[in-house]
Motif scaffolding. Sequence first.
Motif, mmCIF file in Angstrom:
data_model
loop_
_atom_site.group_PDB
_atom_site.id
_atom_site.type_symbol
_atom_site.label_atom_id
_atom_site.label_comp_id
_atom_site.label_asym_id
_atom_site.label_seq_id
_atom_site.Cartn_x
_atom_site.Cartn_y
_atom_site.Cartn_z
ATOM 1 N N HIS A 44 0.849 -1.201 0.000
ATOM 2 C CA HIS A 44 0.000 0.000 0.000
ATOM 3 C C HIS A 44 0.880 1.245 0.000
ATOM 4 C CE1 HIS A 44 -4.073 -1.721 1.582
ATOM 5 N NE2 HIS A 44 -3.622 -2.340 0.500
ATOM 6 N N THR A 45 0.704 2.064 -1.027
ATOM 7 C CA THR A 45 1.558 3.246 -1.142
ATOM 8 C C THR A 45 1.017 4.423 -0.346
ATOM 9 O OG1 THR A 45 0.366 3.836 -3.162
ATOM 10 C CG2 THR A 45 2.416 2.581 -3.409
ATOM 11 N N ALA A 46 -0.283 4.455 -0.146
ATOM 12 C CA ALA A 46 -0.893 5.570 0.589
ATOM 13 C C ALA A 46 -1.040 5.215 2.063
ATOM 14 C CB ALA A 46 -2.254 5.912 -0.005
ATOM 15 N N SER B 111 -5.416 13.566 24.201
ATOM 16 C CA SER B 111 -5.947 12.231 24.502
ATOM 17 C C SER B 111 -7.010 11.857 23.479
ATOM 18 C CB SER B 111 -6.542 12.190 25.912
ATOM 19 O OG SER B 111 -5.549 12.433 26.887
ATOM 20 N N ALA B 112 -6.808 10.717 22.846
ATOM 21 C CA ALA B 112 -7.700 10.267 21.769
ATOM 22 C C ALA B 112 -7.201 8.912 21.285
ATOM 23 C CB ALA B 112 -7.695 11.262 20.608
ATOM 24 N N VAL B 113 -7.959 8.337 20.351
ATOM 25 C CA VAL B 113 -7.478 7.147 19.640
ATOM 26 C C VAL B 113 -6.892 7.617 18.320
ATOM 27 C CG1 VAL B 113 -8.103 4.969 18.552
ATOM 28 C CG2 VAL B 113 -9.177 5.627 20.714
ATOM 29 N N TYR B 114 -5.645 7.265 18.081
ATOM 30 C CA TYR B 114 -4.967 7.648 16.854
ATOM 31 C C TYR B 114 -5.004 6.452 15.902
ATOM 32 C CZ TYR B 114 -3.626 11.909 19.112
ATOM 33 O OH TYR B 114 -3.692 13.129 19.741
ATOM 34 N N LEU B 115 -5.647 6.650 14.759
ATOM 35 C CA LEU B 115 -5.869 5.594 13.789
ATOM 36 C C LEU B 115 -4.964 5.791 12.579
ATOM 37 C CD1 LEU B 115 -9.758 5.715 13.863
ATOM 38 C CD2 LEU B 115 -8.410 3.760 14.601
ATOM 39 N N CYS B 116 -4.377 4.696 12.149
ATOM 40 C CA CYS B 116 -3.603 4.697 10.913
ATOM 41 C C CYS B 116 -4.363 3.883 9.875
ATOM 42 C CB CYS B 116 -2.238 4.081 11.165
ATOM 43 S SG CYS B 116 -1.188 3.950 9.705
ATOM 44 N N ALA B 117 -4.277 4.288 8.631
ATOM 45 C CA ALA B 117 -4.920 3.557 7.553
ATOM 46 C C ALA B 117 -3.994 3.528 6.351
ATOM 47 C CB ALA B 117 -6.254 4.190 7.179
ATOM 48 N N SER B 118 -4.115 2.503 5.544
ATOM 49 C CA SER B 118 -3.359 2.447 4.306
ATOM 50 C C SER B 118 -4.278 2.022 3.172
ATOM 51 C CB SER B 118 -2.160 1.499 4.429
ATOM 52 O OG SER B 118 -2.571 0.141 4.516
ATOM 53 N N SER B 119 -3.833 2.289 1.957
ATOM 54 C CA SER B 119 -4.650 1.906 0.806
ATOM 55 C C SER B 119 -3.805 1.878 -0.458
ATOM 56 C CB SER B 119 -5.811 2.888 0.618
ATOM 57 O OG SER B 119 -5.353 4.123 0.115
ATOM 58 N N LEU B 120 -4.355 1.200 -1.447
ATOM 59 C CA LEU B 120 -3.863 1.339 -2.801
ATOM 60 C C LEU B 120 -4.489 2.597 -3.381
ATOM 61 C CD1 LEU B 120 -4.287 -2.379 -3.886
ATOM 62 C CD2 LEU B 120 -2.128 -1.209 -3.403
ATOM 63 N N MET B 121 -3.962 3.092 -4.479
ATOM 64 C CA MET B 121 -4.496 4.306 -5.096
ATOM 65 C C MET B 121 -5.979 4.124 -5.409
ATOM 66 S SD MET B 121 -3.523 7.352 -6.142
ATOM 67 C CE MET B 121 -1.797 7.338 -6.585
ATOM 68 N N ASN B 122 -6.776 5.119 -5.008
ATOM 69 C CA ASN B 122 -8.204 5.141 -5.330
ATOM 70 C C ASN B 122 -8.972 3.929 -4.821
ATOM 71 O OD1 ASN B 122 -7.898 7.595 -6.701
ATOM 72 N ND2 ASN B 122 -7.369 6.538 -8.595
ATOM 73 N N SER B 123 -8.552 3.393 -3.709
ATOM 74 C CA SER B 123 -9.246 2.274 -3.071
ATOM 75 C C SER B 123 -9.599 2.641 -1.638
ATOM 76 C CB SER B 123 -8.354 1.022 -3.062
ATOM 77 O OG SER B 123 -8.104 0.585 -4.361
ATOM 78 N N PRO B 124 -10.600 1.961 -1.068
ATOM 79 C CA PRO B 124 -10.996 2.311 0.307
ATOM 80 C C PRO B 124 -9.857 2.114 1.294
ATOM 81 C CG PRO B 124 -12.692 0.994 -0.748
ATOM 82 C CD PRO B 124 -11.506 0.967 -1.663
ATOM 83 N N LEU B 125 -9.907 2.893 2.357
ATOM 84 C CA LEU B 125 -8.891 2.802 3.391
ATOM 85 C C LEU B 125 -9.082 1.556 4.250
ATOM 86 C CD1 LEU B 125 -8.639 5.784 2.542
ATOM 87 C CD2 LEU B 125 -8.300 6.340 4.937
ATOM 88 N N HIS B 126 -7.960 0.960 4.625
ATOM 89 C CA HIS B 126 -7.943 -0.134 5.595
ATOM 90 C C HIS B 126 -7.329 0.423 6.882
ATOM 91 C CE1 HIS B 126 -8.737 -3.431 2.668
ATOM 92 N NE2 HIS B 126 -8.271 -2.518 1.835
ATOM 93 N N PHE B 127 -8.107 0.413 7.947
ATOM 94 C CA PHE B 127 -7.664 0.985 9.209
ATOM 95 C C PHE B 127 -7.048 -0.068 10.127
ATOM 96 C CE2 PHE B 127 -9.119 5.355 9.445
ATOM 97 C CZ PHE B 127 -10.052 5.429 8.422
ATOM 98 N N GLY B 128 -6.075 0.379 10.937
ATOM 99 C CA GLY B 128 -5.592 -0.421 12.046
ATOM 100 C C GLY B 128 -6.525 -0.282 13.235
ATOM 101 N N ASN B 129 -6.189 -0.969 14.332
ATOM 102 C CA ASN B 129 -7.038 -0.921 15.522
ATOM 103 C C ASN B 129 -6.796 0.320 16.371
ATOM 104 O OD1 ASN B 129 -8.302 -3.284 14.847
ATOM 105 N ND2 ASN B 129 -6.951 -4.569 16.090
ATOM 106 N N GLY B 130 -5.786 1.093 16.013
ATOM 107 C CA GLY B 130 -5.567 2.350 16.702
ATOM 108 C C GLY B 130 -4.670 2.249 17.918
#
Lengths: 114, 112
Positions: free
Chosen positions: B29-31, B87-106
């Motif tokens: 995933h580049t993004a 204080s918060a949940v920090y979420l990371c996500a990755s994706s291929l170009m122009n595809s939906p984001l896949h999130f981690g559990n934070g």
Amino acid sequence: DQQVKQNSPSLSVQEGRISILNCDYTNSMFDYFLWYKKYPAEGPTFLISISSIKDKNEDGRFTVFLNKSAKHLSLHIVPSQPGDSAVYFCAASVYQGGSEKLVFGKGMKLTVNP
Amino acid sequence: GAGVSQTPSNKVTEKGKYVELRCDPISGHTALYWYRQSLGQGPEFLIYFQGTGAADDSGLPNDRFFAVRPEGSVSTLKIQRTERGDSAVYLCASSLMNSPLHFGNGTRLTVT
């Protein structure tokens, strides 16, 4: 100001019935809309999306409807199942050369009772 | 693993301290994106990487926040002089170009 609004914080339905989740947006530049589902202690999971050139997209039990003139979209789940119980987020974006810079609503907690 | 991995899952720190949050995206995933979710809110965009460079950092709230992705894969979100409002949940996500984001559990960050 909230550009994506989910005005109902929660919804409770019986198993087998239809669940309808609503979302309104204010930015007419949005051209892509998504629904994400989130279980506790997990990240959001992509569910279904719709482009602004369409008014309906269906995937199994899930259908998203888009009414651009009203700046409104809805997610229909039928039949609802207990495993659908989760928080659902509506999200929108403006295409920016590949960037999915999403604007999320506050979420709605769906409870499906057996 | 097949998904986005975020470490630590929980972080408690004192006000004024420095923290680093790590994200390991899905291979290929580049993004890569960072979002922040405060209590009762939806995720809010912080920063977007395409490869190694930050293509859009308009969501970073102030200059105490910084993120890097030096080799185009793993990313680190860095917060200096933490405040209780961070204080918060920090979420990371990755994706291929122009595809939906896949999130981690934070990462749930608590600043005391």
